[in-house]
Design an enzyme around this catalytic site. Structure first.
Site, PDB file in Angstrom:
ATOM      1  N   CYS A   1      15.839 -42.660 -60.559  1.00  0.00           N
ATOM      2  CA  CYS A   1      15.047 -44.143 -60.985  1.00  0.00           C
ATOM      3  C   CYS A   1      14.285 -44.368 -59.802  1.00  0.00           C
ATOM      4  O   CYS A   1      12.811 -44.670 -59.962  1.00  0.00           O
ATOM      5  CB  CYS A   1      15.781 -45.393 -61.705  1.00  0.00           C
ATOM      6  SG  CYS A   1      17.175 -45.864 -60.405  1.00  0.00           S
TER       7      CYS A   1
ATOM      8  N   HIS B   1      18.071 -52.522 -54.651  1.00  0.00           N
ATOM      9  CA  HIS B   1      18.172 -52.013 -55.945  1.00  0.00           C
ATOM     10  C   HIS B   1      19.385 -52.765 -56.488  1.00  0.00           C
ATOM     11  O   HIS B   1      20.283 -53.500 -56.021  1.00  0.00           O
ATOM     12  CB  HIS B   1      19.024 -50.785 -55.640  1.00  0.00           C
ATOM     13  CG  HIS B   1      18.784 -49.738 -56.640  1.00  0.00           C
ATOM     14  ND1 HIS B   1      19.822 -50.122 -58.124  1.00  0.00           N
ATOM     15  CD2 HIS B   1      18.222 -48.545 -57.199  1.00  0.00           C
ATOM     16  CE1 HIS B   1      19.462 -49.047 -59.104  1.00  0.00           C
ATOM     17  NE2 HIS B   1      18.527 -48.123 -58.423  1.00  0.00           N
TER      18      HIS B   1
END
Length: 723
Positions: free
Chosen positions: A178, A205
């Site tokens: 991602c 993140h």
């Protein structure tokens, strides 16, 4: 493939009046998929696929039973609640939104019958199978891995918005991570604006399933700590995957990661140094015109992480987060929903794979071996001439060179080139194809032998290996009137017939449809034309805007009816608007499809084109005809063009020969030069107009009439026999 079926129902009243109801159903190509693993990524992919008509979910592999499925897909702490009804057929099958889906609970790939269940593309979302060797154990044609592979030297990676157009049929691919799907598309866009010297990043993140809720006994002394209570330094493999995806930046981009206590949405703090001064605001403005506007987006709102939940763009540039560090050094802030946008990227890539892997409707030059074969190549060298009879523009000759060179490079022994030229009434010397001999000799760098007998050449005239150019095919009356020689056959043998004359392929002329060979194919140019026309018809899942100008609205109705079933927006301009307001029934014949139809509403005109131009703010009530587009209509067109993946332009918006009434078409041309989508020019007069300007459009068709015929009928008489 798209298939339209029309149903007619007749109702008879007692008075014998007949009432006829007609409706259309359009069937689109459906991609059959399965999902292996039903965690955050598997679930997000599933929910998005449910809303897409072109995908059919055949099977999922999950720890859940069919009885738990409805609650699981309808409740989500991050992405909110839904109301999908799950009908339980039995302990292994459910129906959701009218689709029957097999539900499995199996860890061993050998026991998962994906192929037997109709799955062609498998989304592998468990993270447990990270090499081609392990992924090959799934019984399915194609696998898309939702993580970076452990064997980067074996498993290819593709990132939509970076190298997706390089995909050429690999059975097993990875779409990286991602984070990579956030950074790499941005870097690709940035590299197209200015050359990057180096860069570094920190990924902030969101927590993932690998983090612990409380401290646990685990050898990894950082990831064993509670995500609720800590900001946890972490590693990232994004630097390696960026090196793989963008080899021109190999070794230039380094980064690390930290995990923070939020459930979703992450941010990349990215510093880039360019090899020349780069203004932050100018850079962000140019970024808006990148080739993938739905992948890399610029956000002007002062948002926080939760504002980006559910956003499908994987790389959202925070306008207010960008900082000019020095004249050649800029700090960027990139947001991404590390769950939802990543699922979208996987789906985009699956759609790309399906389009590439779909059975070709025509056999192309790529599918034929030419070594030691005699090849007949039909080209279109119908070039414009100067006053002295010389070739004014050799574009059509150069367009055929890739095909001719491929055939020769592949070892063909004899290559016979045939073309028409002009509209001769007989064997008129001024229309002889001898004119093209010096051009072919120069471009192919070899001797070209001339065949004066044209289509009636005998085997005795072609005894030696080499390249031959036939005399004008239209010197024979049976070329344009095949019924005069219905039994025509070449008097010399050929092993392969190659059609490289797209602009003539809508005509059933002898040299197009009447020559048979053991192998029939189309050349590179014809194949590209067909693939581009298929993109216009929506077969690649693109958002398509069609701009239809010119005149003769009555002749365009069949094409518009076809487009209306397949594109998203049709903008109608040119003299068509005058015809529609004069006879509204013309537009009624086009309405009723899926496209939004937008009429040019203002423009310039007068009683005749020679009168001084006047502005009309309403084309429908104007007392004079419009000869060009107005500013309101052009602004609306700009709105749609800038949102499109593909823009098809056929027909000028005004009188391009007039110094004033060509302004609208020029404005559209400059708009298309700056727009982020791929522009396809529909040939004919539009291509001629565009050729006068410096452009680099995705495709300029060589055949105006042929492109219109293909869009109308989805085939051409000159290529149907290659199915």
């Amino acid at each position: 493939q798209s298939l339209e079926v029309r149903f007619l129902f007749c109702s008879f009243s007692p008075q014998s009046f007949i009432l006829i109801f007609c409706f259309s159903v359009v069937f689109i190509m459906v991609v059959s998929v399965g999902i292996n693993g039903f965690g955050r990524i598997g679930k997000g992919t599933f929910l998005q696929l449910l809303e897409l008509q072109e995908f059919a979910i055949c099977a999922i592999n999950t720890k859940l039973s069919v009885h738990s499925l409805e609650k699981y897909i309808n409740t989500d702490s991050v992405h909110g609640n839904r109301n999908h009804k799950v009908e339980i057929v039995d302990e292994q099958n459910v129906i959701i939104k009218g689709r029957k889906i097999r539900v499995m609970n199996e860890r061993d790939p050998a026991n998962l019958p994906y192929r037997a269940l109709g799955v062609e593309y498998l989304f592998e979302c468990t993270g447990a199978f990270l090499t081609t060797e392990k992924l090959s154990k799934f019984d399915v044609e194609y696998v898309i891995l939702s993580a970076p592979p452990k064997d980067m030297d074996t498993t290819p990676m593709y990132c939509y918005g970076v190298n997706d157009r390089d995909y050429a049929g690999a059975k097993i691919i990875s779409i990286a991570s991602c984070t990579t799907n956030c950074i790499a598309p941005f870097l690709a866009a940035a590299q197209s604006i200015g050359s990057i010297v180096d860069g570094n990043f920190i990924t902030v993140h969101a927590a993932t399933a690998s983090q612990s809720i409380v401290d646990v006994a685990f050898d990894k002394v950082r990831t064993n700590r509670s995500i609720f209570n800590n900001i946890i330094p972490h590693t990232t493999g994004a630097s390696k995957t960026i090196d793989w995806l963008l080899p021109e930046l190999k070794g230039k981009i380094k980064g690390t990661s930290i995990r923070v206590p939020v459930s979703n949405v992450s941010m990349v703090d990215l510093n880039l140094k360019f090899n020349a001064p780069m203004d932050k605001d100018a850079f962000l403005e140019k970024l808006k015109t990148c080739k993938y506007p739905h992948v890399v987006d610029v956000n002007h709102n002062k948002g926080v992480s939760s504002d980006f939940i559910g956003i499908t763009s994987p790389s959202i540039v925070d306008y207010h987060g960008a900082i000019q560090l020095s004249e050649d050094h800029i700090k960027f802030c990139l947001w991404y929903d590390n769950e939802w946008s990543f699922c979208t990227q996987m789906i985009h890539m699956c759609r790309t794979m399906a389009e590439v892997n779909a059975p070709r409707r025509i056999r192309s030059i790529r599918d034929v071996e030419f070594n030691q074969k005699s090849v007949f190549v039909r080209v279109d060298f119908n070039c414009p001439q100067n006053a002295d009879g010389s070739v004014a523009d050799d574009f059509r000759i150069r367009a055929a060179l890739p095909t001719l060179n491929s055939i020769l490079k592949d070892g063909a022994t004899k290559v016979i080139i045939a073309t028409h030229f002009g509209r001769p009434k007989a064997s008129e010397p001024e229309f002889s194809t001898k004119l093209f001999l010096p051009h072919l000799t120069k471009f192919l760098n070899r001797e070209i032998k001339f065949l004066p007998s044209g289509l009636e050449t005998t085997a005795e005239e072609i005894t030696e290996d080499g390249v031959y150019l036939m005399e004008n095919t239209r010197f024979h009356d049976f070329e344009t009137k095949p019924d005069k020689r219905p039994d025509f056959k070449l008097a010399f043998p050929v092993d392969v017939y190659c059609n490289e004359a797209f602009s003539c392929s809508h005509r059933a002329h002898t040299s197009i449809t009447g020559i048979k060979a053991p192998l029939m194919c189309v050349g590179h140019q014809v194949l590209r034309e067909v693939l581009c026309m298929d993109r216009i018809l929506g077969r690649a899942g693109d958002k398509v805007v069609a701009v239809i100008g010119g005149s003769k609205m009555e002749d365009k109705i069949p094409m518009l009816q076809s487009l209306n079933q397949r594109v998203d927006v049709i903008f109608i301009g040119g003299n068509n608007v005058n015809a529609i307001f004069k006879d509204p029934s013309l537009l009624d014949q086009v309405r009723g499809g899926r496209a939004e139809i937008v009429l040019l509403e203002d423009g310039f005109g007068n009683t005749t084109p020679s009168d001084a131009p006047q502005y009309a703010d309403n084309a429908g009530t104007s007392s004079f005809p419009l000869y060009d587009a107005g500013p309101v209509g052009l602004n609306k067109l700009a709105f749609w063009v800038n949102k499109a993946d593909v823009i098809f332009w056929n027909g000028a918006l005004g009188i391009t020969e007039h110094p004033f009434y060509k302004n609208g078409s020029e404005s559209l041309l400059h708009l298309l030069k700056q727009c982020p989508g791929d522009v396809v020019i529909g040939g004919g007069d539009t291509a001629g107009f565009v050729s006068n300007y410096d452009t680099d459009f995705y495709h300029v068709s060589t055949g105006g009439g042929a492109s219109i015929d293909y869009i109308t009928k989805q085939t051409l008489v000159g290529i149907t026999y290659y199915d």
